[in-house]
Design a protein around this motif. Sequence first.
Motif, PDB file in Angstrom:
ATOM      1  N   GLN A 150      -5.053  -5.446 -10.302  1.00 39.93           N
ATOM      2  CA  GLN A 150      -5.065  -4.703  -9.044  1.00 39.93           C
ATOM      3  C   GLN A 150      -3.647  -4.468  -8.532  1.00 39.93           C
ATOM      4  OE1 GLN A 150      -7.569  -6.523  -6.148  1.00 39.93           O
ATOM      5  NE2 GLN A 150      -7.397  -4.836  -4.673  1.00 39.93           N
ATOM      6  N   LYS A 151      -2.766  -5.431  -8.764  1.00 39.30           N
ATOM      7  CA  LYS A 151      -1.381  -5.272  -8.348  1.00 39.30           C
ATOM      8  C   LYS A 151      -0.707  -4.145  -9.117  1.00 39.30           C
ATOM      9  CE  LYS A 151       3.058  -7.699  -8.260  1.00 39.30           C
ATOM     10  NZ  LYS A 151       3.784  -8.937  -8.622  1.00 39.30           N
ATOM     11  N   GLN A 153      -2.193  -1.569 -10.445  1.00 40.26           N
ATOM     12  CA  GLN A 153      -2.746  -0.310  -9.936  1.00 40.26           C
ATOM     13  C   GLN A 153      -2.132   0.049  -8.582  1.00 40.26           C
ATOM     14  OE1 GLN A 153      -6.975  -0.914  -9.860  1.00 40.26           O
ATOM     15  NE2 GLN A 153      -7.201  -0.853 -12.090  1.00 40.26           N
ATOM     16  N   THR A 154      -1.970  -0.923  -7.706  1.00 35.75           N
ATOM     17  CA  THR A 154      -1.378  -0.652  -6.390  1.00 35.75           C
ATOM     18  C   THR A 154       0.066  -0.206  -6.523  1.00 35.75           C
ATOM     19  OG1 THR A 154      -2.839  -2.345  -5.441  1.00 35.75           O
ATOM     20  CG2 THR A 154      -0.954  -1.659  -4.133  1.00 35.75           C
ATOM     21  N   GLU A 155       0.825  -0.835  -7.409  1.00 37.96           N
ATOM     22  CA  GLU A 155       2.206  -0.415  -7.614  1.00 37.96           C
ATOM     23  C   GLU A 155       2.274   1.018  -8.137  1.00 37.96           C
ATOM     24  OE1 GLU A 155       3.779  -3.320 -10.228  1.00 37.96           O
ATOM     25  OE2 GLU A 155       4.254  -4.775  -8.647  1.00 37.96           O
ATOM     26  N   GLN A 157       0.018   3.396  -7.601  1.00 40.37           N
ATOM     27  CA  GLN A 157      -0.326   4.262  -6.472  1.00 40.37           C
ATOM     28  C   GLN A 157       0.820   4.346  -5.467  1.00 40.37           C
ATOM     29  OE1 GLN A 157      -3.947   2.725  -4.848  1.00 40.37           O
ATOM     30  NE2 GLN A 157      -5.198   3.307  -6.620  1.00 40.37           N
ATOM     31  N   LEU A 158       1.502   3.229  -5.244  1.00 44.97           N
ATOM     32  CA  LEU A 158       2.619   3.244  -4.308  1.00 44.97           C
ATOM     33  C   LEU A 158       3.742   4.145  -4.801  1.00 44.97           C
ATOM     34  CD1 LEU A 158       3.911   2.145  -1.733  1.00 44.97           C
ATOM     35  CD2 LEU A 158       4.729   0.177  -3.057  1.00 44.97           C
ATOM     36  N   GLU A 260      -0.146   6.137   3.997  1.00 52.10           N
ATOM     37  CA  GLU A 260      -0.642   5.570   2.742  1.00 52.10           C
ATOM     38  C   GLU A 260       0.408   4.676   2.085  1.00 52.10           C
ATOM     39  OE1 GLU A 260      -1.802   8.859   0.377  1.00 52.10           O
ATOM     40  OE2 GLU A 260      -3.647   9.277   1.507  1.00 52.10           O
ATOM     41  N   LEU A 264      -0.194   0.852   1.286  1.00 52.22           N
ATOM     42  CA  LEU A 264      -0.046   0.322  -0.072  1.00 52.22           C
ATOM     43  C   LEU A 264       0.997  -0.785  -0.125  1.00 52.22           C
ATOM     44  CD1 LEU A 264      -0.270   3.610  -2.171  1.00 52.22           C
ATOM     45  CD2 LEU A 264      -1.964   1.784  -2.047  1.00 52.22           C
ATOM     46  N   GLN A 265       2.068  -0.638   0.652  1.00 56.86           N
ATOM     47  CA  GLN A 265       3.071  -1.701   0.695  1.00 56.86           C
ATOM     48  C   GLN A 265       2.471  -2.981   1.260  1.00 56.86           C
ATOM     49  OE1 GLN A 265       6.312  -0.067   2.933  1.00 56.86           O
ATOM     50  NE2 GLN A 265       7.229   0.946   1.151  1.00 56.86           N
ATOM     51  N   SER A 267      -0.705  -3.752   1.237  1.00 55.99           N
ATOM     52  CA  SER A 267      -1.650  -4.254   0.230  1.00 55.99           C
ATOM     53  C   SER A 267      -0.928  -4.959  -0.910  1.00 55.99           C
ATOM     54  CB  SER A 267      -2.482  -3.096  -0.312  1.00 55.99           C
ATOM     55  OG  SER A 267      -3.353  -3.524  -1.326  1.00 55.99           O
ATOM     56  N   LEU A 268       0.230  -4.404  -1.306  1.00 55.30           N
ATOM     57  CA  LEU A 268       1.000  -5.039  -2.383  1.00 55.30           C
ATOM     58  C   LEU A 268       1.525  -6.410  -1.944  1.00 55.30           C
ATOM     59  CD1 LEU A 268       2.117  -4.705  -5.233  1.00 55.30           C
ATOM     60  CD2 LEU A 268       4.137  -3.602  -4.245  1.00 55.30           C
TER      61      LEU A 268
END
Length: 399
Positions: A150-151, A153-155, A157-158, A260, A264-265, A267-268
């Motif tokens: 998940q990390k 994927q988040t990176e 997306q970020l 966003e 995302l930051q 969330s990361l």
Amino acid sequence: TEILGSEALKRRVIDKLTLARIDPKAAEKYEKGDPAERRKIIGGVVRSIEQDLTIATTPDAPVIRVGYEHKDPELAALILNTLLEEYLVYRRNVLIDPTSPVIEQQRIIFQQRLAEADQAYQDFLVNNRIGDFVAEKTSLSQLQAQIEQQKLQTEAQLQERRARLAALQAQLGQVAPEVGLYRDLNTAASDKLAQLKVQREELLSRYKPGARPVQDVDEQIAQLEQAMGEGRTSADGARRFGVNPVRQTVETDRIQAAAEVAALQRSLEALNEQLQQVMDRRLRLAALEPRFQALSLDRDVLMANVRDFSVKEEQSRAAQDIASRTNDNIRIVQRAAVPTKGTSLKRPLAALALLFAGFTALCAGLLRSFLRPGLPTPQTAARTLGLPVLGSASLKPVR
């Protein structure tokens, strides 16, 4: 039959009848000998009893025939009857396991140790807030893998949102904040031209085309048309400006992209914190694993011991029950008695002597035949040498 033929049973017979009654000569040597010689003497008497004792069984018959031979018939009957009596006693001692109380005590000791090991195991889990060590270790491994995925994927997306935000900010500098909504056209020249034309038509209704007033109007119309054709009469009318909708759209997308990126930051950061917590928990479990393995091993070993001793205890109890029931069914059908009729060995000895003499004569003849020099017959010579015999001469006596 194994119990009847055992050495321990014969020693019990010797102890009960005494060595002096069974073999007086051996008893005299026993009294004078040292411990090593005494053991040899007792062993010799036991072997002599074993050699003279016969145990016979019949298939599918619950009867055992026991016989004993001795030069003294009364002593033979006494030894055999004593052997049977001691068998009934010794059988019970053999079949009833004397280690049953020891097994039970050992089982109780292992159960107590197992209870202590269980308590230590439970205290270890409670103090470290662990429900199931193996399951928690497995779940933490899976959870770490999920968080790391998940990390990533988040990176990704970020990075995408940051690139989009940068592009929107670049576009925002290129778009004007205001645009013209509409403007009014200046129709004064065309209206004047139309008015002059209408005026000319009115003058023509009163004058001729060559009249001065008509010519004046024609000159004005021609001059005005020339001015309009050259664009000297064009002028801007009223204009209205407003907010540029394209800029509004770009600004809206930029604000949304910035939100966003911020989400995302955050969330990361939360994923990094969770990953760190999971890793710390795994490291703590790794540090506790040797202690957990030791406690688990102790529990498993003690549980196995308790189970084994419980099985042995049940087997011993079953053997005791069987022995107590089967001993009641064993009895002596007929006791040994002194034979009333003797047995002569003259005829068997004569037959054995005759057979031995015949065997000796046969061996001597064969030995003489094998040791005789030369070949006895021409046929033997032909078979032995592999050559045909053309002639033979008989032996002559030596003078």
